[in-house]
Enzyme design. Structure first.
Site, short mmCIF file in Angstrom:
data_model
loop_
_atom_site.label_atom_id
_atom_site.label_comp_id
_atom_site.label_asym_id
_atom_site.label_seq_id
_atom_site.Cartn_x
_atom_site.Cartn_y
_atom_site.Cartn_z
N SER A 1 -13.69 -6.46 0.10
CA SER A 1 -12.31 -6.88 -0.18
C SER A 1 -11.32 -5.75 0.08
CB SER A 1 -12.17 -7.34 -1.63
OG SER A 1 -12.95 -8.48 -1.84
N HIS B 1 -7.95 -4.26 -9.09
CA HIS B 1 -9.08 -4.61 -8.23
C HIS B 1 -8.66 -4.47 -6.76
CE1 HIS B 1 -12.88 -6.99 -7.54
NE2 HIS B 1 -13.19 -6.26 -8.58
N THR C 1 -8.16 -6.19 -3.92
CA THR C 1 -7.13 -6.91 -3.17
C THR C 1 -5.71 -6.53 -3.60
OG1 THR C 1 -8.70 -8.74 -2.90
CG2 THR C 1 -6.39 -9.20 -2.37
N GLU D 1 -3.45 -13.96 -5.75
CA GLU D 1 -4.88 -13.98 -5.44
C GLU D 1 -5.65 -14.85 -6.43
OE1 GLU D 1 -8.59 -11.04 -4.37
OE2 GLU D 1 -7.44 -10.59 -6.14
ZN LIG Z 1 -16.90 -9.67 -3.35
#
Ligand SMILES: [Zn+2]
Ligand SMILES: *[C@@H]1O[C@H](CO)[C@@H](O)[C@H](O)[C@H]1NC(C)=O
Ligand SMILES: *[C@@H]1O[C@H](CO)[C@@H](O)[C@H](O)[C@H]1NC(C)=O
Ligand SMILES: *[C@@H]1O[C@H](CO)[C@@H](O)[C@H](O)[C@H]1NC(C)=O
Length: 492
Positions: free
Chosen positions: A85, A136, A138, A282
């Site tokens: 990601s 995280h 993204t 997201e």
């Molecule tokens: Zn993943």
């Protein structure tokens, strides 16, 4: 001008022929780890419930995402056909191909400006709304620059502007990851220092929300919106899977509720300004359910993604100077549907994550009865016989035992607990002529790095200007890469 490498190695200008409909606002939606089979499960499940639950007479319907398909996207990273990601979000967030684990830095570990930062630089309002921790991979790639995605403390600092060389870049942050914003003196902190990022945010004028109650108060304002900037983090870790949240909606807002609130706030904040907004949304945990091979959690988060897509389409119809694009970062799970019938997923009322939590927390004396009477029915597996229950108890691997039983009941087959190299679907929406131009421009197959170049053209902003500024005073602040990498493509 940007150039794309064609199959035969010729340089072909890719933006030269774009119509580039101008718009004030851009919404980019990432369903993390969502593949075509994810959408098929969700669609056929919804269709079954709407049409008499008869798997022998399936009925074709369309969910919101189906109605906005315009192309496909290649996802490979610079060091692997299978991306993680971080590399993928650096590609579609900053337009740069990089190595797995990289957060908005290039192959040499140098920071690269994101489309969000580029929009901020030109006076747009910006937002990040996710169901994972806000730091995280993204969301991180839109407002942080580190060599390793696991540098969570530093990512949180960048995102709120504490140690970002250009200061706060994001006007609105909603998601999980609360523990990274509290100093280690707080018993619920997961920091290893005394940095108090919530305190810093307040000083910078952010409204800080740490629970559902505060979120609901925010919505009470005029036009169901609040003044920017604000940060709302509703879980110390990841926010709940939708399938779990549905049983306790009083604990956390859904992705849809957060999106609605964010758009109302951004709309109000930009009513009288020259520039509009850029919002990244997201549906983060489709991916986590894929890693866990958890069919029902994957399904419910995918349905939520479609609910958000429907809401955003209706929003754009009411606010036509807005364009939306949406594509996953990669597929997770290598999902195939041989022997498929999603109806058994209807009996499931919790994720495997919740099952494991309950199993660990159980402090009674009769584990077997607890398994048979609470866990198995909760996970859609009632009706197993005595010997099967004995097998589960003796296997001592509840997660893989139950997820594979449920998946095989629904004819859903996972080929991996990691990511795959499959292309992902590109969706897009604009109202009227903008939608027509968008489809004409983006029909076809794209490399993920080409997507933010399109957004640059629509909003008339430049990521390279941010890159230049980020590097102006040296780049030691991006920190180091940890040894060995974290191998997120192969599972957690
Ligand atoms: Zn993943
Ligand atoms: C046992 O679990 C129950 C239910 O989760 C909880 O209310 C109770 O406090 C626990 N008791 C002990 C001794 O941990
Ligand atoms: C229990 O169920 C399994 C799987 O369906 C079956 O193979 C087995 O024969 C059953 N055992 C008994 C004792 O009914
Ligand atoms: C998935 O497919 C493989 C190969 O067709 C098969 O061996 C396996 O049992 C299947 N798994 C499930 C959970 O259906």
């Amino acid at each position: 001008m940007r150039y794309a490498l064609s199959l035969v190695g010729l340089l072909v200008p890719c933006s030269a022929t774009w119509l580039l409909p101008q718009a004030r606002n851009f919404i980019y939606i990432v369903p993390d780890g969502y593949g075509q089979a994810s959408q098929t499960i969700a669609r056929d499940y919804v269709s079954l419930l709407q049409n008499g639950e008869n798997a022998d007479a399936p009925v074709s319907i369309k969910l919101a995402a189906d109605e906005m398909v315009i192309g496909t996207v290649q996802t490979l990273s610079s060091d692997n056909f299978i991306t993680d990601s971080a590399a993928s979000a650096t590609a579609f967030g900053c337009g740069v191909k990089t190595y797995n684990d990289a957060i908005a830095v290039d192959d040499d570990g140098q920071p690269v400006g994101s489309i969000l930062e580029a929009a901020h630089m030109e006076g747009f309002k910006t937002g990040l709304v996710v169901t994972s921790t806000i730091n995280h991979a993204t969301p991180a790639c839109y407002a942080a620059h580190v060599k390793d995605r696991d540098s969570y403390e530093k990512i949180a600092e960048h995102e709120i502007g504490y140690s970002h060389p250009l200061g706060p870049q994001v006007d609105l942050l909603l998601g999980g990851g609360r523990c990274y914003f509290k100093p280690q003196s707080d018993s619920t902190s997961c920091r290893s220092d005394d940095v108090d990022l919530f305190g810093f945010a307040k000083k910078k004028g952010f409204r800080v929300m740490q629970d559902r109650k505060a979120f609901d108060e925010l919505k009470k304002g005029t036009a169901k919106a609040a003044n920017l900037p604000y940060i709302g983090l509703f879980n110390d870790g990841q926010m709940m899977y939708e399938i779990d949240r549905l049983r306790k909606p009083e604990q956390e807002p859904s992705l849809l509720e957060m999106v609605e609130t964010a758009l109302n706030s951004l709309d109000r904040a930009t009513k009288w300004t020259r520039k509009g907004y850029f919002l990244m949304i997201e549906a983060s945990r489709i991916d986590h359910a894929g890693h866990a091979n958890d069919a029902a959690a994957h399904l419910f988060d995918t349905i939520m993604y479609n609910d958000v897509m429907k809401f955003v389409r209706e929003w754009i119809d009411k606010h036509p100077d807005t364009i939306m694009m949406s594509a996953a970062d990669h597929e997770t799970g290598g999902l195939t549907l041989n022997g498929f019938d999603p109806l058994p997923l209807k009996e499931v009322s919790m994720s495997i994550e919740e099952v494991e939590r309950l199993w660990e927390d159980f402090n009674g004396t009769d584990r077997r009865a607890y398994l048979a009477d609470t866990i198995l029915p909760g996970y859609g597996l009632s009706g197993l016989n005595e010997s099967e229950i004995d097998t589960i108890l003796s296997n001592d691997d509840l997660e893989s035992d139950l997820t594979s039983r449920l998946s095989s009941k629904a004819g859903i087959n996972w080929s991996t607990g990691g990511h795959t190299a499959s292309d992902v679907t590109l969706h897009g929406y604009g109202s009227g002529w903008r939608g027509g131009n968008l489809k004409a421009d983006m029909a076809g197959n794209w490399d993920n790095t080409e997507l933010p170049v399109y957004i640059e053209g629509v909003l008339k902003v430049k990521m390279s200007k941010v890159t230049e500024k980020l590097r102006a005073q040296g780049t030691d602040w991006v920190g180091k890469r940890s040894e060995g990498g974290s191998n997120h493509i192969h599972g957690h």
